[in-house]
Write an enzyme that holds these catalytic residues in place. Structure first.
Site, PDB file in Angstrom:
ATOM      1  N   LYS A 243      -8.980  23.269 -12.764  1.00 42.28           N
ATOM      2  CA  LYS A 243      -7.851  22.512 -13.954  1.00 42.28           C
ATOM      3  C   LYS A 243      -6.797  23.187 -14.359  1.00 42.28           C
ATOM      4  CE  LYS A 243      -8.696  19.290 -16.700  1.00 42.28           C
ATOM      5  NZ  LYS A 243      -9.687  18.615 -18.361  1.00 42.28           N
TER       6      LYS A 243
HETATM    7  O1  G3P Z   1      -9.966  14.709 -20.258  1.00 47.36           O
HETATM    8  C1  G3P Z   1      -9.227  15.290 -21.167  1.00 47.36           C
HETATM    9  C2  G3P Z   1      -9.613  14.651 -22.407  1.00 47.36           C
HETATM   10  O2  G3P Z   1     -10.706  15.669 -22.833  1.00 47.36           O
HETATM   11  C3  G3P Z   1      -8.513  14.559 -24.121  1.00 47.36           C
HETATM   12  O3  G3P Z   1      -9.591  13.517 -24.475  1.00 47.36           O
HETATM   13  O4  G3P Z   1      -9.479  12.309 -26.628  1.00 47.36           O
HETATM   14  O5  G3P Z   1      -8.851  14.881 -26.601  1.00 47.36           O
HETATM   15  O6  G3P Z   1      -7.512  13.121 -26.193  1.00 47.36           O
HETATM   16  P1  G3P Z   1      -8.662  13.455 -25.492  1.00 47.36           P
END
Ligand code: G3P
Length: 218
Positions: free
Chosen positions: A83
């Site tokens: 990634k």
């Molecule tokens: O896949 C990316 C994710 O982990 C981010 O999620 O909820 O932190 O915006 P969030």
């Protein structure tokens, strides 16, 4: 639509993998930090638990170091998807790693222009963050629709749309309606997908009637 699980918690991954519904895993530095464990150990362990792609994120910001980190992560297992962030160094790294046959997931995507660049750089996956766009009062799903339209215009762009920052079942359904290839779900959202009070109530009524018959299938 493929379902990836967005966590670095291998216990949780083992549990959900047993449903047979998991197609892969995504991690990021924040999720690794939450485990309190060594990243390389955690990624190797997860790669043994699932057959599909396991995203492991580089943490350098310059091209040369990012490339070395990516190559090291890719050596951990055949199903590692490296990634990289959506920066020029990340795109250069994406081009170099994908040229070596390594899967690359380009993350932190917030615009269709960025998604187009990632596809041109040979990304296996582009990760648009729908929840974080919604958080700033911008329509995250509109971005998925725009990327789908662009990628569908060009057979040469083979990048899969991996919907990230998913916060609720509605995000999953809307992404599926738009033809996103993958959604990466926090474990809680994956578990929420099945919940419906009418299912619970219906099953309760069926079983109550069944017990009244005094029969058993086995
Ligand atoms: O896949 C990316 C994710 O982990 C981010 O999620 O909820 O932190 O915006 P969030």
């Amino acid at each position: 639509m493929k379902f990836f699980i967005d966590t670095a918690d291998s216990r949780e991954i083992r549990d959900l993998a047993s449903t047979g519904l998991l197609d892969g895993v995504t991690t990021n530095p924040s999720l690794i930090a939450k485990t309190g464990r060594n990243m390389l150990e955690v990624i190797s362990e997860i790669c043994d638990l699932v057959e599909g792609p396991v995203s492991a994120e580089v943490t350098a910001t310059d091209f040369e170091t990012m490339l070395k980190e990516g190559e090291k992560l890719a050596r951990l297992a055949d199903n590692v998807a490296v990634k990289v962030p959506l920066t020029w160094a990340g795109l250069k790294t994406c081009k170099a790693l994908s040229g070596q046959g390594i899967m690359v997931n380009v993350t932190l995507c917030f615009s269709a222009a960025q998604a187009l660049l990632a596809a041109k750089a040979g990304a296996s996956f582009i990760s648009p963050f729908v929840g974080r766009l919604d958080d700033i009062a911008t329509d995250g799903m509109a971005l998925i629709s725009e990327i789908r339209q662009i990628y569908d215009n060009y057979d040469s762009l083979a990048t899969e749309i991996l919907v990230a920052s998913v916060r609720n079942p509605r995000h999953v359904v809307d992404a599926a309606k738009l033809g996103a290839d993958v959604a990466t779900l926090p474990p809680a959202v994956l578990k929420q997908l099945i919940a419906h009070p009418l299912t619970d109530r219906g099953l309760e009524a069926f079983l109550a009637d069944w017990h009244k018959t005094g029969q058993a299938i086995l």
